[in-house]
Write a protein that holds these residues in place. Sequence first.
Motif, PDB file in Angstrom:
ATOM      1  N   THR A 115      25.088  34.523  11.970  1.00  0.00           N
ATOM      2  CA  THR A 115      25.443  36.114  12.563  1.00  0.00           C
ATOM      3  C   THR A 115      27.045  36.465  12.408  1.00  0.00           C
ATOM      4  OG1 THR A 115      25.618  34.788  14.791  1.00  0.00           O
ATOM      5  CG2 THR A 115      23.491  36.024  14.280  1.00  0.00           C
ATOM      6  N   ASP A 150      20.746  28.441  15.025  1.00  0.00           N
ATOM      7  CA  ASP A 150      20.863  29.356  15.991  1.00  0.00           C
ATOM      8  C   ASP A 150      22.096  28.992  16.876  1.00  0.00           C
ATOM      9  OD1 ASP A 150      18.579  31.031  18.042  1.00  0.00           O
ATOM     10  OD2 ASP A 150      20.472  30.501  18.578  1.00  0.00           O
ATOM     11  N   THR A 151      23.035  30.147  17.002  1.00  0.00           N
ATOM     12  CA  THR A 151      24.346  29.835  17.743  1.00  0.00           C
ATOM     13  C   THR A 151      24.215  29.106  19.198  1.00  0.00           C
ATOM     14  OG1 THR A 151      24.949  31.840  16.758  1.00  0.00           O
ATOM     15  CG2 THR A 151      26.475  31.190  18.135  1.00  0.00           C
ATOM     16  N   ASP A 152      23.229  29.804  19.988  1.00  0.00           N
ATOM     17  CA  ASP A 152      23.263  29.185  21.273  1.00  0.00           C
ATOM     18  C   ASP A 152      22.229  28.272  21.603  1.00  0.00           C
ATOM     19  OD1 ASP A 152      25.166  30.968  23.017  1.00  0.00           O
ATOM     20  OD2 ASP A 152      24.282  32.388  21.550  1.00  0.00           O
ATOM     21  N   PHE A 153      21.228  28.331  20.853  1.00  0.00           N
ATOM     22  CA  PHE A 153      20.330  27.191  21.265  1.00  0.00           C
ATOM     23  C   PHE A 153      19.763  26.376  20.055  1.00  0.00           C
ATOM     24  CE2 PHE A 153      19.304  31.271  23.616  1.00  0.00           C
ATOM     25  CZ  PHE A 153      19.858  30.944  24.816  1.00  0.00           C
ATOM     26  N   PHE A 168      16.887  28.285   9.828  1.00  0.00           N
ATOM     27  CA  PHE A 168      17.242  29.302  10.841  1.00  0.00           C
ATOM     28  C   PHE A 168      17.240  28.935  12.216  1.00  0.00           C
ATOM     29  CE2 PHE A 168      15.495  33.144  12.955  1.00  0.00           C
ATOM     30  CZ  PHE A 168      16.540  33.946  12.396  1.00  0.00           C
ATOM     31  N   PHE A 169      16.330  28.239  12.588  1.00  0.00           N
ATOM     32  CA  PHE A 169      16.413  27.764  14.062  1.00  0.00           C
ATOM     33  C   PHE A 169      17.327  26.637  14.353  1.00  0.00           C
ATOM     34  CE2 PHE A 169      12.444  29.792  14.055  1.00  0.00           C
ATOM     35  CZ  PHE A 169      12.375  30.759  15.146  1.00  0.00           C
ATOM     36  N   HIS A 219      12.897  32.156  22.143  1.00  0.00           N
ATOM     37  CA  HIS A 219      13.831  32.146  23.338  1.00  0.00           C
ATOM     38  C   HIS A 219      13.257  32.615  24.545  1.00  0.00           C
ATOM     39  CE1 HIS A 219      17.431  32.397  20.398  1.00  0.00           C
ATOM     40  NE2 HIS A 219      16.859  31.408  20.452  1.00  0.00           N
ATOM     41  N   PRO A 257      22.996  36.715  23.387  1.00  0.00           N
ATOM     42  CA  PRO A 257      23.527  35.827  22.418  1.00  0.00           C
ATOM     43  C   PRO A 257      23.827  36.820  21.198  1.00  0.00           C
ATOM     44  CG  PRO A 257      21.243  35.492  22.437  1.00  0.00           C
ATOM     45  CD  PRO A 257      21.588  36.680  23.620  1.00  0.00           C
ATOM     46  N   PRO A 258      24.421  36.392  20.017  1.00  0.00           N
ATOM     47  CA  PRO A 258      24.588  37.226  18.778  1.00  0.00           C
ATOM     48  C   PRO A 258      23.255  37.648  18.304  1.00  0.00           C
ATOM     49  CG  PRO A 258      25.856  35.163  18.573  1.00  0.00           C
ATOM     50  CD  PRO A 258      25.091  34.887  20.033  1.00  0.00           C
ATOM     51  N   ALA A 259      23.112  38.705  17.739  1.00  0.00           N
ATOM     52  CA  ALA A 259      21.927  39.358  17.268  1.00  0.00           C
ATOM     53  C   ALA A 259      21.400  38.633  16.181  1.00  0.00           C
ATOM     54  CB  ALA A 259      22.331  40.874  17.014  1.00  0.00           C
ATOM     55  N   TYR A 305      20.373  33.354  28.824  1.00  0.00           N
ATOM     56  CA  TYR A 305      20.897  34.706  28.872  1.00  0.00           C
ATOM     57  C   TYR A 305      20.136  35.813  29.303  1.00  0.00           C
ATOM     58  CZ  TYR A 305      24.535  33.360  25.241  1.00  0.00           C
ATOM     59  OH  TYR A 305      25.895  33.000  24.732  1.00  0.00           O
ATOM     60  N   VAL A 325      26.673  29.018  27.911  1.00  0.00           N
ATOM     61  CA  VAL A 325      25.494  29.741  28.375  1.00  0.00           C
ATOM     62  C   VAL A 325      24.391  28.968  28.260  1.00  0.00           C
ATOM     63  CG1 VAL A 325      24.091  31.921  28.626  1.00  0.00           C
ATOM     64  CG2 VAL A 325      26.645  31.906  28.701  1.00  0.00           C
ATOM     65  N   PHE A 348      17.237  35.440   2.065  1.00  0.00           N
ATOM     66  CA  PHE A 348      16.141  36.319   2.561  1.00  0.00           C
ATOM     67  C   PHE A 348      15.554  36.136   3.741  1.00  0.00           C
ATOM     68  CE2 PHE A 348      11.529  37.602   1.857  1.00  0.00           C
ATOM     69  CZ  PHE A 348      11.761  38.810   1.827  1.00  0.00           C
ATOM     70  N   ILE A 349      15.484  34.858   4.117  1.00  0.00           N
ATOM     71  CA  ILE A 349      14.787  34.326   5.190  1.00  0.00           C
ATOM     72  C   ILE A 349      15.765  34.237   6.439  1.00  0.00           C
ATOM     73  CG2 ILE A 349      13.578  32.733   6.418  1.00  0.00           C
ATOM     74  CD1 ILE A 349      11.933  32.262   3.764  1.00  0.00           C
ATOM     75  N   MET A 350      17.005  33.831   6.279  1.00  0.00           N
ATOM     76  CA  MET A 350      17.771  33.410   7.233  1.00  0.00           C
ATOM     77  C   MET A 350      18.780  34.591   7.632  1.00  0.00           C
ATOM     78  SD  MET A 350      18.978  29.445   6.728  1.00  0.00           S
ATOM     79  CE  MET A 350      19.850  29.726   5.352  1.00  0.00           C
ATOM     80  N   THR A 351      19.149  35.445   6.864  1.00  0.00           N
ATOM     81  CA  THR A 351      20.233  36.539   7.403  1.00  0.00           C
ATOM     82  C   THR A 351      19.917  37.842   6.695  1.00  0.00           C
ATOM     83  OG1 THR A 351      21.582  36.096   5.086  1.00  0.00           O
ATOM     84  CG2 THR A 351      22.406  34.976   6.975  1.00  0.00           C
ATOM     85  N   LEU A 352      18.923  37.885   5.652  1.00  0.00           N
ATOM     86  CA  LEU A 352      18.481  39.123   5.100  1.00  0.00           C
ATOM     87  C   LEU A 352      19.544  39.847   4.429  1.00  0.00           C
ATOM     88  CD1 LEU A 352      16.164  40.603   7.964  1.00  0.00           C
ATOM     89  CD2 LEU A 352      15.620  40.069   5.784  1.00  0.00           C
ATOM     90  N   GLN A 358      14.768  31.001  27.815  1.00  0.00           N
ATOM     91  CA  GLN A 358      16.192  30.911  27.428  1.00  0.00           C
ATOM     92  C   GLN A 358      16.798  32.398  27.636  1.00  0.00           C
ATOM     93  OE1 GLN A 358      15.339  28.878  23.848  1.00  0.00           O
ATOM     94  NE2 GLN A 358      16.693  27.104  24.221  1.00  0.00           N
ATOM     95  N   ALA A 389      18.696  38.269  12.919  1.00  0.00           N
ATOM     96  CA  ALA A 389      18.428  39.076  12.131  1.00  0.00           C
ATOM     97  C   ALA A 389      16.811  39.418  11.821  1.00  0.00           C
ATOM     98  CB  ALA A 389      18.637  38.942  10.378  1.00  0.00           C
ATOM     99  N   THR A 390      15.990  38.611  12.700  1.00  0.00           N
ATOM    100  CA  THR A 390      14.789  38.696  12.546  1.00  0.00           C
ATOM    101  C   THR A 390      13.957  38.536  14.323  1.00  0.00           C
ATOM    102  OG1 THR A 390      13.822  36.401  12.403  1.00  0.00           O
ATOM    103  CG2 THR A 390      14.352  37.664  10.481  1.00  0.00           C
ATOM    104  N   ALA A 412      28.214  42.334  15.205  1.00  0.00           N
ATOM    105  CA  ALA A 412      28.837  41.112  14.754  1.00  0.00           C
ATOM    106  C   ALA A 412      30.213  41.180  14.935  1.00  0.00           C
ATOM    107  CB  ALA A 412      28.539  40.527  13.209  1.00  0.00           C
TER     108      ALA A 412
END
Lengths: 299, 425
Positions: free
Chosen positions: A157, A135-138, A131-132, B267, B255-257, B199, B196, A239-243, B272, B259-260, B404
């Motif tokens: 996402t 991450d799209t940006d980080f 999941f980390f 961040h 950044p994109p939203a 943010y 970026v 269940f954990i990464m995207t629900l 970040q 889920a948790t 999204a």
Amino acid sequence: MLKKTMSLLRKKEARIAYLFLFPTLAGFATFVIGPMFASIFISLYKWDILGSPRFIGLSNYLHLLKDGRLLTCYSNTFRFVIFAVGFNVVSALLIAVAINAKMNNVLRGFYRSAVFLPVMLSAAAVSVVWFFLLDTDFGVVNYYLLKLGFKKIPWLTSSRYSLLSIVLVDVWKILGFNVVLFSAGLQNIPRHLYEAALIDGASRWHSFRYITIPMLSPTLFFAIVWALIGAFQVFDYPFIMTLGGPGDSSRTIVLYLYEHGFRFFSMGYASSIALSLFMIILLLTLLQLRLGERWVFYG
Amino acid sequence: MSKSHAMTMVFVVVAVIFVLSSVASGADTVRLRFVYLGSAADIKIWKDLADMFHEKHPDIVVDVQAVPATGWAEYFDKVATMIAGGSPPDLARIAIEGVQLCATKGLMMPIDEYIARDEKELKEFFDDVHPALIQAFQYEGKTYMLPIEWNNMVIFYNTKIFEKNGVDFPSKDWTKDDFLEIAKKLTQDFDGDGTVDQYGFEIPLQYFAGAMPWIFNAGATFLTPDWKKPLVNDPNCVDAVQFMRDLIWEYKVAPPAPATLDPLYAHFSSGQIAMMGGGRWPVLQFVNAGMYDFDIQLWPKWRDQVTEFGVGGVAIIQATKNPDAAWEFVKFTTSKESMVYWTKLGWCVPARRSIAYSDAMYELPPKHAELYYDSLDNARAVPSPPQYNQVENIFLRYLGEALANEKSPKEAMDLCQKELEAIMQ
């Protein structure tokens, strides 16, 4: 006389054997067989766990047919199964063949352990880490994609990638199991078959196609059946990464079932979904056994 | 006597002693089982509270049991399963999201009679607590819990990032446009590689902790004020979703939203993101991560400036055999002593005014901790109808598609409205 003592001894042994088996059988009956039958009954009721169940006949099943989201979840699940099992078996086969090539034993042991390591981790822990990483940006994955000149990918996402991400994580985690399975299978193939082929002038591809694949087919068959059953029940990663999101894009059938049973208190409907999944897995497994007769070679 | 007979005798004697001893101790000790939605992070808080309580009431032992779950709906389901399975807990921590859900399912015991009985003793507590918090636990003329801890959504900001960029700390009367300006300024690409690195803000795909503050401040209410009907395609509500979507896709300051909530904490505590939304519970997270350079401000004003809050308490489970002892524990959790203890740890905002403004709140950041209780005068509870478990699920599904950028906010909210109407008849 001798015969009678033998059978007495055997009877006694059998009794002891059952005694040893008892804990496992009792556990299996209580936690697997019992709930399976219970869910057949529950699927005929409307039940919210706390209140008393109300008999509604086949209503839950009729609702299944009208539930558009169920179809989406099944379609997600089928796509997941095809990609996950496909990627998994093909890449495990390639890696197993590579590891099985001439190589010093220490190095081979290292590769085998490395590829097997994720198999031993819990799927939940794997999901949290990925999941980390995704991450799209980080996240680390996109960091290297950028370095290599690619664009960032919104792995978890966006509807386009969410299911694919789950496939990738699943393949990464399960791969090692099949690699070990295939390695064992490869080692059982007699060397002289290859030697004979070499003398007859067969190319490496031909040896692979006409010796390795047929000789490995029972192992392949087992791996595919096993992977398919597991893949149909995928739950932890979404269940954990995207629900299940965005939208329903990564909602698998077990996640959907879980939400109805354990979020919305509709145990009856959840049970009917479970039974529909059971039927599908059963049919596919029977189909495979039947088809398997055609291509599996039990030398 | 054969050997096996001797063994049998030993077993019988042991069993008899065991039974007798448990009867003997059972005569004057009541054991209560308390469950809460939680993780290892807050088990210490509840265990310590149980110990403190036991010191005062040596005849009552409270066994604390954590129920790990991903959200309130799943937690209630697990509690319901315990009850259906014949081993009900006596006490459960429940938040506002579950009050109507649990009340309609008959899980919780109304406590009006106990409140009337101990009126004198409780007067001092009721005087010390904001009425909004007390009303949150009343449903259809009955009271189900006493408020203990609560959270309201405020903006957390990284003071170091603000100082480094010469941006003034936001003031109470800042607007949505001020917020956007700041977020733009603080969205930066340090190494000039076109992506970026920092943010201005981040929005999690969450109900209480993500979307609702924007919806409220945009002048929408999400559901009708009585929580009976959905109002999610109200133009103001669509506006709020549009703004959240724009923060990510149009202004590109978020950044994109995710889920948790976890990425948010990670961040923010690593610099970040410059701002995020939260109650007081993130303080515990940040302090654990070694992050102290932050402060808070009220949610920026838009058409409205209300604060969204949620509140929690300890409920007596209807099925308990020891309601009197359970009530004693409930009363203990409303005591000053218990609240001071966890307030210092940075867990939530205490329900008591006297403690929310006391030194206990200032042992940790944020510096402006008084904003929490100040804002209660203009506060609105998180919409928590009896169908909360489904409402949250449905809304997040459509919000996810809007954030999204896969459905327009209008289309997503229209569909959401339709689905919510179907379950809220």
